[in-house]
Scaffold this active site. Sequence first.
Site, PDB file in Angstrom:
ATOM      1  N   GLU A 119       0.845  -1.183   0.000  1.00  0.00           N
ATOM      2  CA  GLU A 119       0.000   0.000   0.000  1.00  0.00           C
ATOM      3  C   GLU A 119       0.879   1.231   0.000  1.00  0.00           C
ATOM      4  O   GLU A 119       1.944   1.244   0.619  1.00  0.00           O
ATOM      5  CB  GLU A 119      -0.838   0.029   1.275  1.00  0.00           C
ATOM      6  CG  GLU A 119      -1.928  -0.995   1.263  1.00  0.00           C
ATOM      7  CD  GLU A 119      -2.815  -0.795   2.465  1.00  0.00           C
ATOM      8  OE1 GLU A 119      -3.124  -1.794   3.106  1.00  0.00           O
ATOM      9  OE2 GLU A 119      -3.167   0.363   2.761  1.00  0.00           O
ATOM     10  N   LEU A 214      14.309  -4.380   8.007  1.00  0.00           N
ATOM     11  CA  LEU A 214      15.013  -4.505   9.292  1.00  0.00           C
ATOM     12  C   LEU A 214      14.896  -3.201  10.079  1.00  0.00           C
ATOM     13  O   LEU A 214      15.809  -2.845  10.813  1.00  0.00           O
ATOM     14  CB  LEU A 214      16.489  -4.854   9.056  1.00  0.00           C
ATOM     15  CG  LEU A 214      16.814  -6.315   8.688  1.00  0.00           C
ATOM     16  CD1 LEU A 214      18.316  -6.507   8.555  1.00  0.00           C
ATOM     17  CD2 LEU A 214      16.265  -7.299   9.729  1.00  0.00           C
ATOM     18  N   CYS A 224      -2.337  -6.988   5.468  1.00  0.00           N
ATOM     19  CA  CYS A 224      -1.783  -8.246   4.943  1.00  0.00           C
ATOM     20  C   CYS A 224      -1.018  -9.072   5.974  1.00  0.00           C
ATOM     21  O   CYS A 224      -1.393 -10.205   6.249  1.00  0.00           O
ATOM     22  CB  CYS A 224      -0.875  -7.947   3.753  1.00  0.00           C
ATOM     23  SG  CYS A 224      -1.839  -7.405   2.341  1.00  0.00           S
ATOM     24  N   LYS A 227      -3.050 -10.788   8.893  1.00  0.00           N
ATOM     25  CA  LYS A 227      -3.992 -11.854   8.491  1.00  0.00           C
ATOM     26  C   LYS A 227      -3.260 -13.014   7.817  1.00  0.00           C
ATOM     27  O   LYS A 227      -3.641 -14.167   8.000  1.00  0.00           O
ATOM     28  CB  LYS A 227      -5.108 -11.291   7.615  1.00  0.00           C
ATOM     29  CG  LYS A 227      -4.838 -11.244   6.149  1.00  0.00           C
ATOM     30  CD  LYS A 227      -6.053 -10.832   5.359  1.00  0.00           C
ATOM     31  CE  LYS A 227      -5.661 -10.424   3.955  1.00  0.00           C
ATOM     32  NZ  LYS A 227      -4.981 -11.431   3.138  1.00  0.00           N
ATOM     33  N   LYS A 285       1.207   2.710   8.413  1.00  0.00           N
ATOM     34  CA  LYS A 285       2.518   3.103   7.873  1.00  0.00           C
ATOM     35  C   LYS A 285       2.312   4.404   7.104  1.00  0.00           C
ATOM     36  O   LYS A 285       1.163   4.787   6.851  1.00  0.00           O
ATOM     37  CB  LYS A 285       3.090   1.999   6.987  1.00  0.00           C
ATOM     38  CG  LYS A 285       2.304   1.753   5.713  1.00  0.00           C
ATOM     39  CD  LYS A 285       3.044   0.803   4.806  1.00  0.00           C
ATOM     40  CE  LYS A 285       2.436   0.828   3.417  1.00  0.00           C
ATOM     41  NZ  LYS A 285       3.134  -0.003   2.465  1.00  0.00           N
ATOM     42  N   ARG A 292      -6.092  -0.358   9.295  1.00  0.00           N
ATOM     43  CA  ARG A 292      -6.321  -1.758   9.670  1.00  0.00           C
ATOM     44  C   ARG A 292      -5.155  -2.305  10.479  1.00  0.00           C
ATOM     45  O   ARG A 292      -4.005  -2.208  10.066  1.00  0.00           O
ATOM     46  CB  ARG A 292      -6.565  -2.599   8.411  1.00  0.00           C
ATOM     47  CG  ARG A 292      -7.981  -2.402   7.903  1.00  0.00           C
ATOM     48  CD  ARG A 292      -8.219  -3.152   6.643  1.00  0.00           C
ATOM     49  NE  ARG A 292      -7.566  -2.502   5.511  1.00  0.00           N
ATOM     50  CZ  ARG A 292      -7.612  -2.953   4.260  1.00  0.00           C
ATOM     51  NH1 ARG A 292      -8.265  -4.059   4.002  1.00  0.00           N
ATOM     52  NH2 ARG A 292      -7.011  -2.311   3.284  1.00  0.00           N
TER      53      ARG A 292
END
Length: 402
Positions: A119, A214, A224, A227, A285, A292
Site C-alpha cells: 500500500e 530490518l 496483509c 492476516k 505506515k 487496519r
Amino acid sequence: MCIRDRIMPIYEIGLEELVARNVKAERLSFTTSYKDALKEAEYVFICVGTPSDVDGQADLRYVRMAAESIADAMDHPIIIINKSTVPVGTGDWVADIIRRRRPDVPEFAVVSCPEFLREGSAIADFMSPDRTVLGSTDREAAEKVAQLHLPLRSSIMITDLRTAEMIKYASNAFLATKISFINEIANVCEALGADVKEVAYGMGLDKRIGRHFLDAGLGWGGSCFPKDVKALAYMAETEGRHPHLLHAVMDINADQRDAPVRKVKEMLDGKVKGKVIGLMGLAFKPNTDDMRDAPSIDIARRLLREGAKVRAYDPVAMEVARNILPEVEMTGSAYDMAKGADALILITEWNEFKHLDLGRIKTLMNQPILMDGRNVYDPAAVRQLGFEYRAIGRGYDGEGVE
Ligand code: UDX
C-alpha cells in the site's frame, strides 16, 4: 463511495490521475455487472478481500461469490487469474465451485498470480515487480498469462497452483519474521547498550541478509501481514503441524505495542492518569490512510485505559481514525497537538514529522517528553534540544543506556 465517480477507495499519490487518464483513453471502465465485464474477455482477474475470521482462517466468502458470478456470466472460454491471497488449495476449489454450479460451463483454466504490492507504493510495485509468480495445472494457460505480463519486464516463474499460493504466504510470513526478529534484537540492544539502527545497517551489508525490512519500531500492522501470518499458522495447525516460529513472530509483534506506553509511563514517573499525550501518526505506515491493525489503535486504547487524555495528528488518516478511536481528540497539526502536551509518541514515520521544528514543539509542550516509536530522530540532537527522549533499541547513543 464509488470508483465510477472517480472516488478512490484508498489513498495513494497518483492513483486518481492514473484512473482518470485510463478511463478517458477508454482503456478502463467500471461496472457491477459480471455479464458486461466478461463480455469478450479473454482473462478475468479475481481481486477480492480475504479477511481473517475469528480463528485466523481466511474468510473466502468473497472469492466464492466471485467464482459463482463468473460461472453464471461466462459464455465463452476464459482464463481466471486469482490475485487474492488465498489458502493453499483455493485455486482447485474455485474450479470445483464453477464446475458444480454450471456443469455445462465453457472451457476455463484457473491461474494463481499472487500480488506482492505494498500500500502507498502499489502503482510502482505493480508496474515494476521483482517477480511474477504464476501457478496452474494448465501449463498453456499459465504461458498465456506470462505473455500478458511481459510488458512489466519482471522475472516470471511458472509453477503449480498450490506452490504459487504458498509462495505468497511464505513471502509475507518471512518479511513479518524479519521485522519481529529485528524488534527482538532491538529489545536486547536496549538491555545491553547497543544501537539497533547500526546493528541493522551492519547486518544488511551482508547480501545474504539485506537491509530491507530490518527497521525496528512498533511492529507490523496493515491488511496483509497480520492476516496472512495468522492464516498460514492456521493452515499448518489444521494439518497437524506446529508452526512455533510463526507464533513467536506474532507474539513479539503484539508485545512491541506495549513498549511506547511502558516507556512514556516511566518518563512520567509512573503517572499517566490525567496526562495529555499526543500521538504523531495513526496510519499503520506512512503514505496511506489505512488504519487496519494499526499499532496506533492498541497504543491509544492502552493510554485511554490508564486515564490519559489522548490527542492525535495524522496527515491523512484522521477521517478514518475518528470512527475507530472516537475518544481521541484529532488536531489540525503536530504543533496544535503539542500545545500543553505532557508527552508525544511518534507512531507513523511520515516525512512531515522528520522535518518538524522540534525546538518549537518543545516550547509548546507542558513537559518535553518524546517517545520515538520508529527511530526517526537523532537521539543526541533531540536530547540537545532539551527533550527527555526514548526510542526503540537505541541503547547506546552517546547519552548512555536507555
Ligand atoms: C505488505 C507486503 O510488503 C506486500 O508485499 C504484500 O503484498 C502486502 O503486505 P503492506 O502491508 O502494504 O505490504 O506494507 P509494508 O510496507 O510491507 O509494511 C507492513 C508493516 O510492516 C507496516 O506496519 C510497517 O510499518 C512495518 N514495517 C515494515 C516495519 O515495522 N519495519 C520494516 O522494516 C518494514
